[in-house]
Structure formats: C-alpha cells, structure tokens
Design a protein around this motif. Sequence first.
Motif, PDB file in Angstrom:
ATOM      1  N   ILE A  46     -35.918  58.280 -15.071  1.00 61.36           N
ATOM      2  CA  ILE A  46     -36.515  57.019 -15.509  1.00 61.36           C
ATOM      3  C   ILE A  46     -35.646  55.885 -14.973  1.00 61.36           C
ATOM      4  O   ILE A  46     -34.431  55.879 -15.170  1.00 61.36           O
ATOM      5  CB  ILE A  46     -36.626  56.920 -17.036  1.00 61.36           C
ATOM      6  CG1 ILE A  46     -37.504  58.053 -17.600  1.00 61.36           C
ATOM      7  CG2 ILE A  46     -37.197  55.567 -17.450  1.00 61.36           C
ATOM      8  CD1 ILE A  46     -37.608  58.059 -19.116  1.00 61.36           C
ATOM      9  N   GLY A  47     -36.288  54.952 -14.281  1.00 62.74           N
ATOM     10  CA  GLY A  47     -35.547  53.843 -13.702  1.00 62.74           C
ATOM     11  C   GLY A  47     -36.159  52.509 -14.069  1.00 62.74           C
ATOM     12  O   GLY A  47     -37.247  52.438 -14.659  1.00 62.74           O
ATOM     13  N   PRO A  48     -35.482  51.417 -13.708  1.00 63.07           N
ATOM     14  CA  PRO A  48     -36.001  50.082 -14.007  1.00 63.07           C
ATOM     15  C   PRO A  48     -37.019  49.643 -12.968  1.00 63.07           C
ATOM     16  O   PRO A  48     -36.844  49.889 -11.771  1.00 63.07           O
ATOM     17  CB  PRO A  48     -34.741  49.214 -13.943  1.00 63.07           C
ATOM     18  CG  PRO A  48     -33.892  49.895 -12.906  1.00 63.07           C
ATOM     19  CD  PRO A  48     -34.160  51.371 -13.056  1.00 63.07           C
ATOM     20  N   ALA A  49     -38.088  49.000 -13.402  1.00 64.16           N
ATOM     21  CA  ALA A  49     -39.094  48.479 -12.480  1.00 64.16           C
ATOM     22  C   ALA A  49     -38.600  47.137 -11.951  1.00 64.16           C
ATOM     23  O   ALA A  49     -38.748  46.108 -12.612  1.00 64.16           O
ATOM     24  CB  ALA A  49     -40.435  48.330 -13.183  1.00 64.16           C
ATOM     25  N   MET A  50     -38.002  47.161 -10.780  1.00 64.68           N
ATOM     26  CA  MET A  50     -37.422  45.951 -10.202  1.00 64.68           C
ATOM     27  C   MET A  50     -38.131  45.596  -8.901  1.00 64.68           C
ATOM     28  O   MET A  50     -38.509  46.480  -8.122  1.00 64.68           O
ATOM     29  CB  MET A  50     -35.926  46.155  -9.915  1.00 64.68           C
ATOM     30  CG  MET A  50     -35.093  46.495 -11.130  1.00 64.68           C
ATOM     31  SD  MET A  50     -33.321  46.581 -10.734  1.00 64.68           S
ATOM     32  CE  MET A  50     -33.311  47.894  -9.503  1.00 64.68           C
ATOM     33  N   ALA A  51     -38.289  44.302  -8.653  1.00 61.52           N
ATOM     34  CA  ALA A  51     -38.845  43.840  -7.390  1.00 61.52           C
ATOM     35  C   ALA A  51     -37.842  44.113  -6.272  1.00 61.52           C
ATOM     36  O   ALA A  51     -36.632  43.996  -6.471  1.00 61.52           O
ATOM     37  CB  ALA A  51     -39.161  42.357  -7.471  1.00 61.52           C
ATOM     38  N   MET A  52     -38.341  44.529  -5.110  1.00 62.01           N
ATOM     39  CA  MET A  52     -37.484  44.769  -3.951  1.00 62.01           C
ATOM     40  C   MET A  52     -37.955  43.863  -2.820  1.00 62.01           C
ATOM     41  O   MET A  52     -39.086  44.004  -2.332  1.00 62.01           O
ATOM     42  CB  MET A  52     -37.543  46.242  -3.535  1.00 62.01           C
ATOM     43  CG  MET A  52     -36.975  47.193  -4.571  1.00 62.01           C
ATOM     44  SD  MET A  52     -36.937  48.924  -4.019  1.00 62.01           S
ATOM     45  CE  MET A  52     -35.744  48.829  -2.673  1.00 62.01           C
ATOM     46  N   GLY A  53     -37.095  42.923  -2.435  1.00 57.58           N
ATOM     47  CA  GLY A  53     -37.474  41.994  -1.380  1.00 57.58           C
ATOM     48  C   GLY A  53     -38.639  41.138  -1.811  1.00 57.58           C
ATOM     49  O   GLY A  53     -38.649  40.551  -2.907  1.00 57.58           O
ATOM     50  N   ASP A  54     -39.646  41.068  -0.958  1.00 56.00           N
ATOM     51  CA  ASP A  54     -40.836  40.273  -1.261  1.00 56.00           C
ATOM     52  C   ASP A  54     -41.881  41.057  -2.044  1.00 56.00           C
ATOM     53  O   ASP A  54     -42.944  40.519  -2.382  1.00 56.00           O
ATOM     54  CB  ASP A  54     -41.470  39.754   0.038  1.00 56.00           C
ATOM     55  CG  ASP A  54     -40.560  38.799   0.782  1.00 56.00           C
ATOM     56  OD1 ASP A  54     -39.759  38.108   0.116  1.00 56.00           O
ATOM     57  OD2 ASP A  54     -40.629  38.754   2.027  1.00 56.00           O
ATOM     58  N   ASN A  55     -41.598  42.323  -2.324  1.00 56.70           N
ATOM     59  CA  ASN A  55     -42.559  43.160  -3.035  1.00 56.70           C
ATOM     60  C   ASN A  55     -42.474  42.921  -4.538  1.00 56.70           C
ATOM     61  O   ASN A  55     -41.389  42.694  -5.085  1.00 56.70           O
ATOM     62  CB  ASN A  55     -42.300  44.644  -2.747  1.00 56.70           C
ATOM     63  CG  ASN A  55     -42.518  44.992  -1.293  1.00 56.70           C
ATOM     64  OD1 ASN A  55     -43.531  44.633  -0.718  1.00 56.70           O
ATOM     65  ND2 ASN A  55     -41.561  45.699  -0.699  1.00 56.70           N
ATOM     66  N   PRO A  56     -43.600  42.985  -5.244  1.00 57.46           N
ATOM     67  CA  PRO A  56     -43.562  42.876  -6.707  1.00 57.46           C
ATOM     68  C   PRO A  56     -42.956  44.138  -7.311  1.00 57.46           C
ATOM     69  O   PRO A  56     -42.835  45.163  -6.623  1.00 57.46           O
ATOM     70  CB  PRO A  56     -45.037  42.734  -7.082  1.00 57.46           C
ATOM     71  CG  PRO A  56     -45.768  43.441  -5.984  1.00 57.46           C
ATOM     72  CD  PRO A  56     -44.974  43.170  -4.738  1.00 57.46           C
TER      73      PRO A  56
END
Length: 262
Positions: free
Chosen positions: A61-71
Amino acid sequence: MPVVSNPYTPGTPCWVDLMAPDLQAAIDFYRDLFGWQGEKGPEEFGGYAVLMLNDKPVAGIGPAMAMGDNPPPPTVWTTYLASNDADATAAKITANGGDLLFPVMDVGTVGRMLVAKDPTGAVFGVWQPVDFFGAQIVNEPGAVIWNELNTSDTKAATAFYGPALGIDLVPMEGMEGYLGLNVEGKVVGGAQSLENHPAGTPPHWATYFAVDDVDSTVDAAVRAGGSLIVPAMDTPVGRMGALSDPQGGVFWVIKPEMPEGS
C-alpha cells in the motif's frame, strides 16, 4: 502451495498494491480486515508499506502522489506481472499496441517496474525482481488467490498478452465464456468480457483475496467504512463478493470451493 520461495515465472501475477490518498487509513483498514502486519515504510519510498501475513510479504500500500505533470493515480488495486527484463517487456508492450503510463524505473535495490495499459484500456504493472520477487504468501486466507482481467475485447487482449507478456488466454473447461491465463501451460489467473458487469465498467484487472468467511468479512468491511459492490453469492468456484474500501479501492473476497477429497 501458499508459501512462494522462488521468483515467479515471467508473465505470472507476482504482486498487488494499492495507491491511496490517505496511506495510514488504508493500512489500518486492510490490516484489520485481513490480519496483515506492517506499517508506513521509509520516506525515501514515499512511505510505501509492504504488508505481511505470517511474517511474509503479501501486498503493498502506497501513497497516491502526483508524478510530474500527471495527476495522482486512482485508488485501485494494481496487478503486477513478473518479468526477467523490464526494458524488453516495455518494448514488447508498446510494439503490440499497449501504452506505458509510467516508464521503467528502479525501485531502490528491490527491483525495476513499469505501469502500462493494454490496448483495451486495462492497467497493469510489470515487476522485474532484484532483491524482492513479490508475494511470498498466496492462496490462503488474507492473501491474494486470483487475478482476473476483465476486458472489453477478449480477442484484442489475447492478441496482446501473448506476444507482449507470454500469457495465453484459453477457454477454461466447464466455465463457459471464461478464459484462463496460461503461462508455460499453467493457469495463473483468469479473464472474461465485461458483458456481466454494469454498463460503463472500464476494462480492468481485479484482485481476489481469500477469506475464511465471506459474509463476516463483508460485514466487517462495511462496519469499517467500506461499501458493498457485489453482495456475497455462491458460485461453482466458491462464495464471493466485491467490496470497495473507504477510499474507493475495489477488491473481491472469496472462500474457494475445495474439490472433494482435498
């Protein structure tokens, strides 16, 4: 065998994980529901938690984080397929009509991964092990027991997963309309069309967790803030039902029907 001691054959589902907006709340929900052990991981990996069952890795289970320009990614359980060479697999995915959502990346010293979408839109991950090969407990209560591709086009899926990942989709005896995912002659999961799903359901990979009692698990999940998606029902392969966790992650639970004499 519920204990896995060796790396998975390429193409075999080897790991599942969930990206959740509230990491700690997701850990608490599933830890209570399935009896998992574990806690938030190192900050260098965003707190990604490897959850354990009987002291062996069972899911992440991980955190839902934005990566770069992606939501930020949606709150879904992702199935990862094993690979001996993530870069080569990535090339085969794109050559056969798939799309890379996240390109091949190193995950510390534990492995290399990518996230892709097949030609019908179903999202999956690929995992190349280095120090970590995936789930070490499967097919017992609290662990993953089945991974299933639900697709809008079984012919397109068949044409993709064979050359891209070495997975053959073949009819399963006694289960009309249902396909087995075969890797080197072994059934490692299932596939079906979306015709029995509610209208508008997108293609996806579904995760099934084994439990001792489907009805009590459903009750516990709802009491903890989850939602019932498919009520518990008896099927030829066992009693099962579908749930959504409090943050929207959908999963199935099943008590498999054991063959006579087993």
